[in-house]
Design an enzyme around this catalytic site. Structure first.
Site, mmCIF file in Angstrom:
data_model
loop_
_atom_site.group_PDB
_atom_site.id
_atom_site.type_symbol
_atom_site.label_atom_id
_atom_site.label_comp_id
_atom_site.label_asym_id
_atom_site.label_seq_id
_atom_site.Cartn_x
_atom_site.Cartn_y
_atom_site.Cartn_z
ATOM 1 N N HIS A 174 -90.492 93.164 27.224
ATOM 2 C CA HIS A 174 -90.092 92.561 26.157
ATOM 3 C C HIS A 174 -89.857 91.337 26.247
ATOM 4 O O HIS A 174 -89.181 90.936 27.281
ATOM 5 C CB HIS A 174 -88.671 93.309 25.691
ATOM 6 C CG HIS A 174 -87.975 92.690 24.584
ATOM 7 N ND1 HIS A 174 -88.584 92.227 23.459
ATOM 8 C CD2 HIS A 174 -86.643 92.377 24.256
ATOM 9 C CE1 HIS A 174 -87.861 91.646 22.600
ATOM 10 N NE2 HIS A 174 -86.445 91.635 23.100
ATOM 11 N N CYS A 200 -85.073 95.956 19.916
ATOM 12 C CA CYS A 200 -86.235 95.332 20.876
ATOM 13 C C CYS A 200 -86.766 96.538 21.481
ATOM 14 O O CYS A 200 -88.002 96.273 22.137
ATOM 15 C CB CYS A 200 -85.683 94.209 21.574
ATOM 16 S SG CYS A 200 -85.134 93.123 20.494
ATOM 17 N N ASN A 211 -88.715 85.742 20.205
ATOM 18 C CA ASN A 211 -88.469 87.224 20.400
ATOM 19 C C ASN A 211 -88.542 87.669 19.057
ATOM 20 O O ASN A 211 -87.896 87.626 18.184
ATOM 21 C CB ASN A 211 -86.895 87.048 20.820
ATOM 22 C CG ASN A 211 -86.563 88.561 20.959
ATOM 23 O OD1 ASN A 211 -87.055 89.571 20.586
ATOM 24 N ND2 ASN A 211 -85.106 89.024 21.588
#
Ligand code: ACO
Length: 318
Positions: free
Chosen positions: A244, A116, A274
């Protein structure tokens, strides 16, 4: 002094929307649990039946970023795709993108796996590579299709992730600022783990949610502070903080700890989930389209993920 600026952004998300109520038909969960613990209300998954794949998301996000930047594929010198869920291990997603858009043979094309944190890692890597590249423009894409590696019997992970891609075009020029990037990694194969293609382990993504939560709330404020220190500016001089999107509670914690203005730290996890490496550039592009980021804006980005990895960078829009 030579540095980089963002010339344009783009993003692409799949058409199939999965709401929390849809997830509750697959695993024992509820809209109430998911939305209060994470801020997520829906996510999107690629649908092969309508021709969607990792490759099409990367291609569409990249093409939109180039168009927004006013740059032709032939002008790109560095082409990076941050991902760990590409359709193939090799050729890389970056080489497939090169083929799809028609970038020249002397373009540096490769994939980068920092989970990520990948897109922010990618910005830094592109900044480092541009001085030796054939042309002064970099196309950096963050893309993941986590639905490929989800265990749809595990409610502790499958409700969290979605598919998507985002991209940015960087230009290197005299008088542009540095990214003031910070990064790190902490070799750890227990907190968060996904099998590789052809791996003997038939299982899917595993995550110790609490361990990752502790890690994230440690590194997000730290990244922010370190980038500001390197740039020699205060948080007031930043227009937007793009974090993020893994869990709204992680962002809220960082915002509170740093005393940031919440209005500058808006997220989009409610409708994306996500999206791993796609998360930061998709949010960046949404803010551009909403008129909240544009020419002259200064944005501080930070990401964290499996590895464990983290990275932060400060970028200006041309
Ligand atoms: N629906 C209902 N109940 C659930 C669900 C669900 N989807 N998932 C877990 N629960 C239950 C658990 O079983 C547990 O029940 P128990 O108390 O009876 O054992 C209870 O809810 C609480 O579980 P916790 O794990 O303590 O819940 P928590 O508040 O920590 O939230 C979460 C879990 C959302 C995963 C959180 O820990 C988190 O966000 N962690 C960080 C994850 C992350 O940021 N990942 C990003 C990196 S990803 C990458 O790089 C690819």
């Amino acid at each position: 002094m030579m540095g980089v600026k963002i010339l344009g952004t783009g993003s692409a998300v799949p058409s199939r929307v999965m709401t929390n109520d849809d997830m509750a038909k697959i695993v024992e969960t509820s809209d109430e649990w998911i939305s209060t613990r994470t801020g997520i209300r829906s996510r999107r998954y690629c649908d092969a039946e309508v021709g969607e794949s990792h490759r099409t998301l990367v291609r569409d996000a990249a093409a939109r970023a180039l168009e927004a930047a006013g740059i032709e594929p032939a002008q790109v010198g560095v082409c990076l795709v941050a991902t760990f869920t590409a359709d193939t291990c090799t050729p890389s997603a970056a080489c497939l993108l090169q083929a799809d858009l028609g970038m020249p043979e002397d373009t540096l094309c490769f994939d980068l796996n920092a989970a990520c944190a990948g897109f922010v890692y990618g910005l830094h890597v592109a900044e480092c590579l541009l001085p030796g590249a054939a042309r002064p423009y970099a196309l950096v894409v963050g893309a993941d299709t986590l639905s490929r590696v989800m265990d749809f019997t595990d409610r502790t992970t499958c409700v969290l992730f979605g598919d998507g891609a985002g991209a940015a075009v960087l230009e290197r020029a005299e008088g542009y600022p540095e990214l003031h990037a910070v990064w790190g990694s902490r070799g750890d194969d227990t907190s968060l783990y996904a099998p590789g293609v052809g791996c003997d382990d038939p299982s899917y993504l595993h995550m110790d949610g609490r361990a990752v939560f502790r890690f994230a709330t440690e590194v997000m404020p730290r990244c922010t502070t370190e980038v500001l220190e390197r740039a020699g500016i205060s948080a007031d001089e930043v227009d937007r903080f793009v974090y993020h999107q893994a869990n709204k509670r992680i962002v809220d914690y960082s915002v509170k700890k740093l005393g940031l203005d919440p209005a500058k730290c808006e997220g989009n996890i409610d409708h994306t989930g996500n999206t791993s490496a796609g998360s930061v550039p998709i949010l960046l592009d949404e803010l551009v389209h909403a008129g909240k980021l544009g020419s002259g804006s200064r944005v501080l980005m930070a990401g964290f993920g499996a590895g464990l990895t983290w990275a932060g960078a400060l970028a200006e829009f041309a």
